[in-house]
Design a protein around this motif. Structure first.
Motif, PDB file in Angstrom:
ATOM      1  N   LEU A 264      -7.177   4.099   0.109  1.00 55.21           N
ATOM      2  CA  LEU A 264      -6.333   4.207  -1.089  1.00 55.21           C
ATOM      3  C   LEU A 264      -7.160   4.489  -2.328  1.00 55.21           C
ATOM      4  O   LEU A 264      -6.741   5.228  -3.221  1.00 55.21           O
ATOM      5  N   THR A 265      -8.349   3.900  -2.405  1.00 55.58           N
ATOM      6  CA  THR A 265      -9.181   4.001  -3.610  1.00 55.58           C
ATOM      7  C   THR A 265     -10.235   5.095  -3.500  1.00 55.58           C
ATOM      8  O   THR A 265     -11.032   5.270  -4.432  1.00 55.58           O
TER       9      THR A 265
ATOM     10  N   ILE B 251      -3.245  -0.890  -8.367  1.00 58.76           N
ATOM     11  CA  ILE B 251      -4.413  -0.803  -7.491  1.00 58.76           C
ATOM     12  C   ILE B 251      -5.409  -1.906  -7.844  1.00 58.76           C
ATOM     13  O   ILE B 251      -5.969  -2.566  -6.966  1.00 58.76           O
TER      14      ILE B 251
ATOM     15  N   ILE C  72       0.814  -1.224   0.000  1.00 62.41           N
ATOM     16  CA  ILE C  72       0.000   0.000   0.000  1.00 62.41           C
ATOM     17  C   ILE C  72       0.848   1.276   0.000  1.00 62.41           C
ATOM     18  O   ILE C  72       0.626   2.168  -0.832  1.00 62.41           O
TER      19      ILE C  72
ATOM     20  N   VAL D  67       2.374   1.847  -3.441  1.00 64.97           N
ATOM     21  CA  VAL D  67       1.426   2.335  -4.440  1.00 64.97           C
ATOM     22  C   VAL D  67       1.104   3.803  -4.186  1.00 64.97           C
ATOM     23  O   VAL D  67       0.898   4.572  -5.142  1.00 64.97           O
ATOM     24  N   GLU D  68       1.093   4.216  -2.911  1.00 67.09           N
ATOM     25  CA  GLU D  68       0.875   5.631  -2.606  1.00 67.09           C
ATOM     26  C   GLU D  68       2.016   6.490  -3.132  1.00 67.09           C
ATOM     27  O   GLU D  68       1.799   7.606  -3.629  1.00 67.09           O
TER      28      GLU D  68
ATOM     29  N   LEU E  18      -7.228  -0.167   2.129  1.00 69.70           N
ATOM     30  CA  LEU E  18      -7.535  -0.218   0.704  1.00 69.70           C
ATOM     31  C   LEU E  18      -8.658   0.746   0.354  1.00 69.70           C
ATOM     32  O   LEU E  18      -8.628   1.389  -0.710  1.00 69.70           O
TER      33      LEU E  18
ATOM     34  N   LYS F 178      -2.676   2.630 -11.613  1.00 70.58           N
ATOM     35  CA  LYS F 178      -4.035   2.087 -11.631  1.00 70.58           C
ATOM     36  C   LYS F 178      -4.002   0.578 -11.771  1.00 70.58           C
ATOM     37  O   LYS F 178      -4.833  -0.132 -11.191  1.00 70.58           O
TER      38      LYS F 178
END
Length: 257
Positions: free
Chosen positions: A255-256, A229, A217, A220-221, A252, A226
């Motif tokens: 995050l989304t 994710i 996580i 990805v930040e 999650l 995409k």
């Protein structure tokens, strides 16, 4: 900028060839960036233009690399026969390329065959990919193929084993990939850890899989993707639906959001 120079400036023939080659390389990169952010139509437009530039430049290797990217997009979009067809064209049309480039193209075709369940052809091509990679010193490689290192080769092989229903074989290959993978490439390393989580879950180690997804996580930040994710959410969906993973679900969701 390069296309503007090509359209509006005058130059010698040798410079024209170099400019078209540069346009092809930048076009492939722009296409891949679009692909990674989910802009699939834009990615295709960039890649088609880049292939034309590569053809004008007489650079069959770059053209093959662009087709490799298009094959990967086909797989992500669920067009598995198209992925095989384009990967085969890339592999067979590349001409004389460096061993690393030949290995990269063979590995992509191996993954395409694995996605349609063709174990024999996938393993044959993985053998070719490993043989090619072990040839030479890689001193003559173009910079655009440097990403395909030994870790990437083992990761491709792991994808093949995973798609062919062999999580134990994939786990062993991911072990080898981890030893060679650069942690500085955060986006790629995040992809690798998600794949590792999928394998661990398939082997019955759901808690370990969840721990790996927690590690992904922040990556990805820091390096938004995409595609990653989407992979994260798909890997979470494979985990058991119980309270043990509520913290992961909250992260999650943030995050989304």
């Amino acid at each position: 900028m390069v296309v503007k120079v090509l359209k509006k400036s005058s130059y010698r023939e040798d410079l024209a060839q170099r400019l078209h080659g540069l346009a092809a390389e930048i076009g492939e990169l722009a296409g891949y960036a679009s692909f990674d952010t989910g802009l699939h139509a834009a990615a295709q437009r960039y890649w088609v233009a880049a292939i034309r530039s590569a053809h004008t430049a007489g650079d069959r290797a770059v053209g093959a690399s662009i087709l490799r990217s298009m094959s990967l997009q086909c797989k992500d979009l669920g067009d598995l026969p198209g992925s095989v067809s384009i990967a085969r064209t890339a592999y067979e049309s590349a001409g004389r390329v460096t061993p690393r480039t030949a290995s990269m193209l063979a590995a992509r075709l191996a993954c395409a065959h694995a996605s349609v369940g063709d174990k024999t052809e996938s393993h044959r091509l993985l053998g070719i990919a490993h043989t090619q990679f072990e040839r030479g010193t890689h001193d003559d490689d173009s910079p655009w193929v440097d990403w395909f290192d030994e870790g990437a080769l083992h990761d491709h092989a792991a994808v093949c084993h995973l798609d062919l229903g062999d999580p134990r074989g994939a786990d062993s290959l991911l072990d080898q990939a981890q030893e060679r993978f650069s942690r500085t490439r955060r986006r790629d390393y995040a992809t690798y850890l998600i794949r590792r989580a999928q394998v661990q879950n398939d082997l019955g180690n759901a808690d370990h899989a969840a721990d790996l997804l927690h590690q992904v996580i922040p990556m990805v930040e820091q390096a938004p993707s995409k595609r990653n994710i989407g992979r994260l959410l798909a890997a979470r969906d494979r985990l058991p639906k119980d309270a043990r993973h509520s913290d992961l679900d909250q992260r999650l969701s943030a995050l989304t959001a």
